[in-house]
Enzyme design. Structure first.
Site, PDB file in Angstrom:
ATOM      1  CG  ASP A 207     -26.507 -28.712  51.717  1.00 47.65           C
ATOM      2  OD1 ASP A 207     -27.169 -27.759  51.202  1.00 47.65           O
ATOM      3  OD2 ASP A 207     -25.494 -28.988  51.233  1.00 47.65           O
TER       4      ASP A 207
ATOM      5  NE  ARG B 266     -26.915 -24.645  39.638  1.00 47.47           N
ATOM      6  CZ  ARG B 266     -26.988 -23.476  39.078  1.00 47.47           C
ATOM      7  NH1 ARG B 266     -25.863 -22.748  38.434  1.00 47.47           N
ATOM      8  NH2 ARG B 266     -28.143 -23.036  39.074  1.00 47.47           N
TER       9      ARG B 266
ATOM     10  CB  VAL C 148     -25.741 -20.161  52.851  1.00 45.23           C
ATOM     11  CG1 VAL C 148     -24.943 -20.719  51.824  1.00 45.23           C
ATOM     12  CG2 VAL C 148     -25.023 -20.077  54.301  1.00 45.23           C
TER      13      VAL C 148
ATOM     14  CE  LYS D 121     -25.452 -33.356  45.501  1.00 45.02           C
ATOM     15  NZ  LYS D 121     -25.077 -32.013  45.456  1.00 45.02           N
ATOM     16  CG  ASN D 122     -21.548 -30.896  48.997  1.00 46.08           C
ATOM     17  OD1 ASN D 122     -22.379 -30.968  47.813  1.00 46.08           O
ATOM     18  ND2 ASN D 122     -22.232 -30.534  50.122  1.00 46.08           N
TER      19      ASN D 122
ATOM     20  CB  CYS E  64     -31.204 -28.022  44.219  1.00 45.67           C
ATOM     21  SG  CYS E  64     -30.857 -29.582  44.435  1.00 45.67           S
TER      22      CYS E  64
END
Length: 441
Positions: A311, A97, A333, A23-24, A121
């Site tokens: 994450d 985003r 983070v 996803k990133n 989020c």
């Protein structure tokens, strides 16, 4: 209509789940297709909400996008790229985003960009100041308008010497996607170097970009006048792999994650083993399982790559609630990432959150009054509860807790998990989870 997930816990998850592209990485690689003068083929693409959002945005800007849902192949042709109407872009405001990353490629391809108000989020302060300042440094003019931001570059974009005060992944992506076709040389200090960043660099290099990753987080980009399309297989989603690994541990199950990559999960695997989890690696994936016996407490701090990824923190906190003793987790983070523990506490977890830095890693949040350290005592018997999912990773962590809990949990907001987990309900069913889905009122 929103869905309600009713989970009857206490069933070990066993079986196999496939993990596709990260996803990133995938949405950013899709944006990169705008930079090419020929079609791009991205393979191993998951069916997730962020991919749908970027697909819609690309189509609004004239890019032809076709996808094979079976293979995950995504073909993008930018030859008819154009300016999109702001009212059409506005329809996607709040969904993602990712639109901020379209700025550089759009200015290179059509000379201007309009970016709607951004969502994502709610896990902490994620200002786009870095992005806008980076674009200004390239020579862009940034103008705030109702509903979003208009960006143009009447004199073209020029290479720049840049430095990030913190290795922001999004800002590093912004620089890469803008600098590759900017005139001259760009040098970025303090860059993020996550595996997804390096995979995006691989995509851009295939397109004809000249990018050097130097020591001490310095990336050097030599701008080129044009780029071609690419053919690339996205690296697997290490965050999804870690989530299923945690689910196996918490439910005392046994899950083979097809596509999981050991190298990108090194820091996670070390912690997983220290807690008491077991794993077996082969060429096609990793088997994660609870080997029996007690789980061990530990002290854990999140950090940018190559540290323990933020994450991964939330699903691991659920596992630590089952460890015998006291664990400490220091989040460095995102400052508000412990909001998800409220639901865990209602389920019986013994978690206390603190403003102090309970760790050794230098932290930006220690003097800013944020609850960013947690003390977890265990083991406890989690109990079913009413849960409303707050964010992507926290939401999946709530699912893990509900699957391990005694009794029944009623979970709302499950649509948010679709942003990053492909077919997660089908995967849960295949692993033997006991649940059903109904329409909410």
């Amino acid at each position: 209509m929103a869905s309600v997930l009713t989970i009857r816990g206490g069933v070990p998850l066993t079986g196999k789940v496939p993990v596709r592209g990260a996803k990133n990485l995938v949405p950013k690689a899709m944006v990169a297709a705008l930079l090419g003068n020929s079609p791009s083929l991205l393979r191993n693409v998951p069916e997730i909400k962020d991919v749908d959002v970027v697909t819609s945005l690309l189509r609004l800007h004239g890019v032809e996008v076709t996808k094979d849902p079976v293979t995950g192949d995504l073909l993008m042709d930018p030859k008819d790229a154009k300016t999109a109407a702001s009212r059409d872009i506005d329809a996607h405001a709040g969904d993602s985003r990712i639109p901020i990353l379209l700025c550089g490629p759009l200015m290179h391809s059509i000379g201007e960009a309009f970016i709607p108000d951004l969502g994502g989020c709610k896990i902490g302060d994620r200002p786009i100041d870095y992005h806008l300042q980076m674009l200004r440094n390239f020579g862009a003019l940034v103008e705030k308008r109702p509903g979003g931001i208009s960006i143009s570059a009447p004199k073209g974009l020029k290479g720049a010497k840049l430095e990030l005060p913190y290795p922001s992944v999004g800002a590093t992506e912004q620089v890469l996607l803008t600098a590759v076709r900017a005139e001259g040389i760009t040098e970025l200090s303090g860059a993020a170097v996550e595996p997804e960043i390096l995979d995006l660099i691989a995509v851009l290099q295939k397109m004809g970009a000249i990018i050097t990753v130097q020591t001490d987080r310095v990336i050097r980009i030599e701008g080129v006048p044009e780029l071609t399309g690419y053919n690339h297989r996205a690296l697997p989603d290490r965050n999804e792999a870690a989530s299923w690994a945690s689910a196996a541990l918490v439910t005392k199950g046994d899950i083979y994650v097809e596509g999981a990559n050991q190298q990108d999960l090194t820091a996670f695997l070390n912690i997983y083993r220290k807690i008491g989890g077991a794993f077996d690696v082969d060429d096609d994936g990793i088997r994660f399982y609870h080997p029996g016996g007690k789980l061990n407490p530990l002290v854990l701090e999140t950090d940018v790559h190559p540290g323990f990824m933020t994450d991964w923190q939330q699903p691991v906190v659920v596992a630590l609630s089952q460890a015998e003793g006291v664990s400490i987790v220091h989040e460095t983070v995102y400052e508000n990432r412990f909001g998800f523990t409220d639901a865990l506490i209602r389920m019986g977890a013994n978690i206390q959150v603190h403003r102090e830095c309970l760790g050794s890693i230098p932290c930006r949040f220690g003097q800013r009054n944020f609850l960013h350290s947690a003390v977890i005592s265990g083991p406890v018997q989690l109990r079913g509860a009413e849960i409303d999912i707050p964010d992507l990773r926290g939401g999946f962590s709530h699912l893990i807790a509900a699957l391990a809990a005694e009794g029944t949990s009623r979970v709302t907001g499950v649509e948010l998990i679709n942003r990053g987990y492909e077919h997660f309900l089908d995967k849960l069913e295949g692993l033997g989870a006991d649940f059903d889905v109904t329409d909410g009122k």
